[in-house]
Design a protein around this motif. Structure first.
Motif, PDB file in Angstrom:
ATOM      1  N   SER A  17       0.816  -1.210   0.000  1.00 49.23           N
ATOM      2  CA  SER A  17       0.000   0.000   0.000  1.00 49.23           C
ATOM      3  C   SER A  17       0.850   1.261   0.000  1.00 49.23           C
ATOM      4  CB  SER A  17      -0.957  -0.003   1.192  1.00 49.23           C
ATOM      5  OG  SER A  17      -1.904  -1.030   1.046  1.00 49.23           O
ATOM      6  N   THR A  18       1.970   1.241   0.715  1.00 44.58           N
ATOM      7  CA  THR A  18       2.873   2.397   0.718  1.00 44.58           C
ATOM      8  C   THR A  18       3.379   2.671  -0.690  1.00 44.58           C
ATOM      9  OG1 THR A  18       3.527   2.004   3.014  1.00 44.58           O
ATOM     10  CG2 THR A  18       5.024   3.330   1.680  1.00 44.58           C
ATOM     11  N   TYR A  21       0.569   4.320  -2.776  1.00 48.84           N
ATOM     12  CA  TYR A  21       0.341   5.736  -2.477  1.00 48.84           C
ATOM     13  C   TYR A  21       1.513   6.609  -2.918  1.00 48.84           C
ATOM     14  CZ  TYR A  21      -4.109   4.674  -0.521  1.00 48.84           C
ATOM     15  OH  TYR A  21      -5.409   4.271  -0.403  1.00 48.84           O
ATOM     16  N   VAL A  26       2.218  10.804  -3.455  1.00 50.96           N
ATOM     17  CA  VAL A  26       2.092  11.148  -2.047  1.00 50.96           C
ATOM     18  C   VAL A  26       3.433  10.904  -1.343  1.00 50.96           C
ATOM     19  CG1 VAL A  26       0.807  10.567   0.053  1.00 50.96           C
ATOM     20  CG2 VAL A  26      -0.354  10.540  -2.150  1.00 50.96           C
ATOM     21  N   MET A  40       0.892   9.110   4.927  1.00 50.63           N
ATOM     22  CA  MET A  40       1.143   9.513   3.548  1.00 50.63           C
ATOM     23  C   MET A  40       0.537  10.904   3.334  1.00 50.63           C
ATOM     24  SD  MET A  40       2.690   6.718   2.853  1.00 50.63           S
ATOM     25  CE  MET A  40       3.046   6.943   1.127  1.00 50.63           C
ATOM     26  N   ALA A  92       0.009   4.374 -10.565  1.00 48.22           N
ATOM     27  CA  ALA A  92      -0.634   3.699  -9.433  1.00 48.22           C
ATOM     28  C   ALA A  92      -1.007   2.259  -9.785  1.00 48.22           C
ATOM     29  CB  ALA A  92      -1.867   4.482  -8.990  1.00 48.22           C
ATOM     30  N   ASP A 117      -6.917   1.052  -4.943  1.00 50.04           N
ATOM     31  CA  ASP A 117      -5.696   0.647  -4.248  1.00 50.04           C
ATOM     32  C   ASP A 117      -5.735  -0.864  -3.995  1.00 50.04           C
ATOM     33  OD1 ASP A 117      -7.035   0.068  -1.813  1.00 50.04           O
ATOM     34  OD2 ASP A 117      -6.197   1.778  -0.746  1.00 50.04           O
ATOM     35  N   TRP A 123      -9.903   5.740  -5.704  1.00 49.39           N
ATOM     36  CA  TRP A 123      -9.529   7.147  -5.806  1.00 49.39           C
ATOM     37  C   TRP A 123      -9.871   7.653  -7.197  1.00 49.39           C
ATOM     38  CZ3 TRP A 123      -7.290  10.216  -2.018  1.00 49.39           C
ATOM     39  CH2 TRP A 123      -6.970   9.556  -0.832  1.00 49.39           C
TER      40      TRP A 123
END
Length: 142
Positions: A17-18, A21, A26, A40, A92, A117, A123
């Motif tokens: 997930s990091t 983002y 971010v 983030m 992404a 995500d 998003w």
């Protein structure tokens, strides 16, 4: 002090997930990140806290929703230029997301695509014509 907002999202794999983002552009704030959470920052006043399920559960007794099966929130993120929409969705997606879980939207003065995500939080990445955003909607149907 300016008001700040932090969106808290449960995630199954903090590292994956990091990366997702970061691909959105971010910045990770290491001061408020550890093995349970990553802070983030979208800008100086807006942050997304991605929290492991175990850590997220320390804040609520409610069950964690499966964002791939339900919609609990709509999140939108602006970009500077029309072409940035495709660039950000592509980056992404390459970082573990899924492009276009919802159809792209072209309203002339606004162009958006969505990216999901790794945990299913969607998003909307969008660009809006600055003239339309400033109130000049000449020729734009309401």
């Amino acid at each position: 002090m300016s008001k700040m907002i932090f969106i808290n999202l449960p995630v199954t794999d903090l590292a994956v997930s990091t990366r997702f983002y970061e691909a959105l552009g971010v910045t990770k704030n290491p001061q408020f990140s550890n093995e349970n959470a990553a802070c983030m920052m979208l800008c100086d006043t807006i942050g997304v806290m991605i929290l492991t399920h175990d850590f997220y559960r320390t804040f609520t007794s409610r069950p964690i929703a499966d964002a791939k099966a339900t919609s609990q929130t709509l999140l939108a993120l602006t970009v500077e230029a029309h072409a940035d929409v495709n660039r950000v969705v592509g980056a992404a997606s390459a970082a573990g997301g899924r492009a276009d879980p919802n159809p792209p939207q072209d309203h002339g003065f606004m162009w958006s695509r969505s990216v999901e995500d790794p945990d299913g939080h969607v998003w909307e990445i969008f660009w809006m014509d600055p003239a339309a955003a400033g109130g000049d909607t000449t020729g734009v149907d309401a």
